[in-house]
Scaffold this motif. Structure first.
Motif, PDB file in Angstrom:
ATOM      1  N   ALA A  63     -12.740  13.963  -9.146  1.00 37.76           N
ATOM      2  CA  ALA A  63     -12.356  14.720  -7.952  1.00 37.76           C
ATOM      3  C   ALA A  63     -11.674  16.008  -8.376  1.00 37.76           C
ATOM      4  N   GLY A  64     -12.105  17.128  -7.814  1.00 35.87           N
ATOM      5  CA  GLY A  64     -11.516  18.414  -8.169  1.00 35.87           C
ATOM      6  C   GLY A  64     -12.193  19.107  -9.332  1.00 35.87           C
ATOM      7  N   SER A  65     -13.090  18.426 -10.015  1.00 34.77           N
ATOM      8  CA  SER A  65     -13.922  19.010 -11.084  1.00 34.77           C
ATOM      9  C   SER A  65     -13.188  19.331 -12.386  1.00 34.77           C
ATOM     10  N   PHE A  66     -12.165  18.543 -12.707  1.00 29.74           N
ATOM     11  CA  PHE A  66     -11.549  18.701 -14.021  1.00 29.74           C
ATOM     12  C   PHE A  66     -10.935  17.386 -14.481  1.00 29.74           C
ATOM     13  N   LYS A  67     -10.760  17.269 -15.796  1.00 33.26           N
ATOM     14  CA  LYS A  67     -10.111  16.100 -16.392  1.00 33.26           C
ATOM     15  C   LYS A  67      -8.727  16.527 -16.882  1.00 33.26           C
ATOM     16  N   ALA A  68      -7.718  16.090 -16.160  1.00 35.51           N
ATOM     17  CA  ALA A  68      -6.345  16.457 -16.501  1.00 35.51           C
ATOM     18  C   ALA A  68      -5.930  15.899 -17.852  1.00 35.51           C
ATOM     19  N   GLU A  69      -6.533  14.774 -18.255  1.00 29.42           N
ATOM     20  CA  GLU A  69      -6.171  14.156 -19.528  1.00 29.42           C
ATOM     21  C   GLU A  69      -6.917  14.799 -20.691  1.00 29.42           C
ATOM     22  N   GLY A  70      -7.714  15.806 -20.408  1.00 29.98           N
ATOM     23  CA  GLY A  70      -8.477  16.497 -21.447  1.00 29.98           C
ATOM     24  C   GLY A  70      -8.252  17.991 -21.375  1.00 29.98           C
ATOM     25  N   LEU A  71      -9.317  18.738 -21.590  1.00 29.70           N
ATOM     26  CA  LEU A  71      -9.275  20.197 -21.615  1.00 29.70           C
ATOM     27  C   LEU A  71      -8.946  20.791 -20.245  1.00 29.70           C
ATOM     28  N   GLY A  72      -9.107  20.017 -19.192  1.00 28.45           N
ATOM     29  CA  GLY A  72      -8.811  20.497 -17.846  1.00 28.45           C
ATOM     30  C   GLY A  72      -7.401  21.009 -17.684  1.00 28.45           C
ATOM     31  N   VAL A  73      -6.490  20.528 -18.503  1.00 31.97           N
ATOM     32  CA  VAL A  73      -5.104  20.995 -18.431  1.00 31.97           C
ATOM     33  C   VAL A  73      -5.013  22.499 -18.718  1.00 31.97           C
ATOM     34  N   SER A  74      -5.993  23.058 -19.397  1.00 30.72           N
ATOM     35  CA  SER A  74      -5.992  24.498 -19.691  1.00 30.72           C
ATOM     36  C   SER A  74      -6.215  25.335 -18.432  1.00 30.72           C
ATOM     37  N   LEU A  75      -6.640  24.704 -17.353  1.00 29.22           N
ATOM     38  CA  LEU A  75      -6.855  25.403 -16.087  1.00 29.22           C
ATOM     39  C   LEU A  75      -5.585  25.479 -15.247  1.00 29.22           C
ATOM     40  N   PHE A  76      -4.547  24.766 -15.658  1.00 30.19           N
ATOM     41  CA  PHE A  76      -3.321  24.642 -14.870  1.00 30.19           C
ATOM     42  C   PHE A  76      -2.324  25.742 -15.193  1.00 30.19           C
ATOM     43  N   VAL A  86       0.844  -1.195   0.000  1.00 30.19           N
ATOM     44  CA  VAL A  86       0.000   0.000   0.000  1.00 30.19           C
ATOM     45  C   VAL A  86       0.878   1.245   0.000  1.00 30.19           C
ATOM     46  N   ASP A  87       0.457   2.258  -0.747  1.00 30.54           N
ATOM     47  CA  ASP A  87       1.206   3.510  -0.805  1.00 30.54           C
ATOM     48  C   ASP A  87       0.252   4.650  -1.143  1.00 30.54           C
ATOM     49  N   VAL A  88       0.707   5.871  -0.905  1.00 32.62           N
ATOM     50  CA  VAL A  88      -0.012   7.077  -1.309  1.00 32.62           C
ATOM     51  C   VAL A  88       0.923   7.876  -2.207  1.00 32.62           C
ATOM     52  N   VAL A  89       0.419   8.256  -3.375  1.00 32.26           N
ATOM     53  CA  VAL A  89       1.214   9.013  -4.339  1.00 32.26           C
ATOM     54  C   VAL A  89       0.602  10.414  -4.475  1.00 32.26           C
ATOM     55  N   PRO A  90       1.350  11.458  -4.091  1.00 34.19           N
ATOM     56  CA  PRO A  90       0.833  12.816  -4.205  1.00 34.19           C
ATOM     57  C   PRO A  90       1.143  13.438  -5.571  1.00 34.19           C
ATOM     58  N   PHE A  91       0.291  14.349  -5.979  1.00 36.94           N
ATOM     59  CA  PHE A  91       0.534  15.134  -7.193  1.00 36.94           C
ATOM     60  C   PHE A  91      -0.098  16.499  -6.970  1.00 36.94           C
ATOM     61  N   THR A  92       0.645  17.553  -7.276  1.00 31.14           N
ATOM     62  CA  THR A  92       0.199  18.910  -6.994  1.00 31.14           C
ATOM     63  C   THR A  92      -0.093  19.668  -8.278  1.00 31.14           C
ATOM     64  N   VAL A  93      -1.217  20.372  -8.271  1.00 27.54           N
ATOM     65  CA  VAL A  93      -1.620  21.190  -9.412  1.00 27.54           C
ATOM     66  C   VAL A  93      -1.748  22.638  -8.950  1.00 27.54           C
ATOM     67  N   HIS A  94      -1.014  23.518  -9.606  1.00 22.50           N
ATOM     68  CA  HIS A  94      -1.137  24.957  -9.370  1.00 22.50           C
ATOM     69  C   HIS A  94      -2.131  25.472 -10.407  1.00 22.50           C
ATOM     70  N   MET A  95      -3.283  25.921  -9.917  1.00 21.19           N
ATOM     71  CA  MET A  95      -4.363  26.347 -10.807  1.00 21.19           C
ATOM     72  C   MET A  95      -4.149  27.797 -11.258  1.00 21.19           C
ATOM     73  N   ARG A  96      -4.513  28.065 -12.490  1.00 16.48           N
ATOM     74  CA  ARG A  96      -4.483  29.439 -12.992  1.00 16.48           C
ATOM     75  C   ARG A  96      -5.600  30.235 -12.321  1.00 16.48           C
ATOM     76  N   GLN A  97      -5.392  31.533 -12.182  1.00 18.74           N
ATOM     77  CA  GLN A  97      -6.442  32.429 -11.689  1.00 18.74           C
ATOM     78  C   GLN A  97      -7.368  32.700 -12.862  1.00 18.74           C
TER      79      GLN A  97
END
Length: 192
Positions: A148-161, A118-129
């Motif tokens: 979770a977090g209301s975006f899809k990182a593998e899609g258009l959600g990356v535009s919020l980062f 068992v492990d926990v893997v963290p990942f941090t996203v700095h959101m654009r204003q």
């Protein structure tokens, strides 16, 4: 090779695990995913990842079972799956210009021996204003209400980062493949 079971109905996790080229079955475990009183986000995802894997152990007694769970953390608040537009807009508005940390719990259970990694893997996203109208436009375009977090990182959600930080970008989508490959190796399965 010992048969692999993915203890999840998530299409995102299924697609990620498929990238490893290993045969597997997927089945959703029946698990109560509510947070226990006083439980930290890290403890929550660790407990749920292992609980999901163990929930299928009797049905699959000689398998390697993968369990995973993820939460998004904004300050001291855990962001769950929004389920709809209003809650998603509330989450993205709160996260705008801030840092969201995704914690992904990962478990690999050998159902024959009962041994569980068992492990926990963290990942941090700095959101654009971003203003609310841009966030609403994003939500209407992608409808990430099951994320979770209301975006899809593998899609258009990356535009919020603005930027991201972490050892394994696949953990952001919900199944940390780099860590999983290490666990599989320890269980005797070589990838590739």
């Amino acid at each position: 090779m010992r048969p692999l079971i993915l203890a999840s109905s998530s299409a995102y996790r299924h697609a990620l695990l498929s990238r490893l080229g290993l045969p597997f079955q997927a089945e959703a475990p029946d698990v109560d995913e509510r947070r226990e009183s006083g439980e930290t986000p890290s403890t929550l995802v660790t407990r749920l990842a292992e609980t999901k894997a163990r929930a299928l152990a009797k049905r699959y007694p000689n398998h390697l079972i993968i369990g995973s769970d993820q939460v998004a953390v904004l300050g001291d608040q855990v962001l769950g799956k929004p389920g709809g537009f209003e809650k998603a807009l509330e989450q993205l508005t709160a996260a705008s210009g801030r840092v969201v940390t995704f914690l992904t719990g990962l478990a690999l259970l050998d159902s024959h021996s009962g041994q569980c990694q068992v492990d926990v893997v963290p990942f941090t996203v700095h959101m654009r204003q971003l203003p609310e109208n841009v966030l609403a436009r994003y939500l209407r375009a992608e409808q990430p209400y099951d994320c979770a977090g209301s975006f899809k990182a593998e899609g258009l959600g990356v535009s919020l980062f603005e930027r991201t930080e972490g050892a394994d970008a696949t953990s952001l989508v919900g199944l940390p493949l780099i860590r999983l490959v290490g666990m599989l190796g320890a269980a005797g399965i070589a990838v590739p």
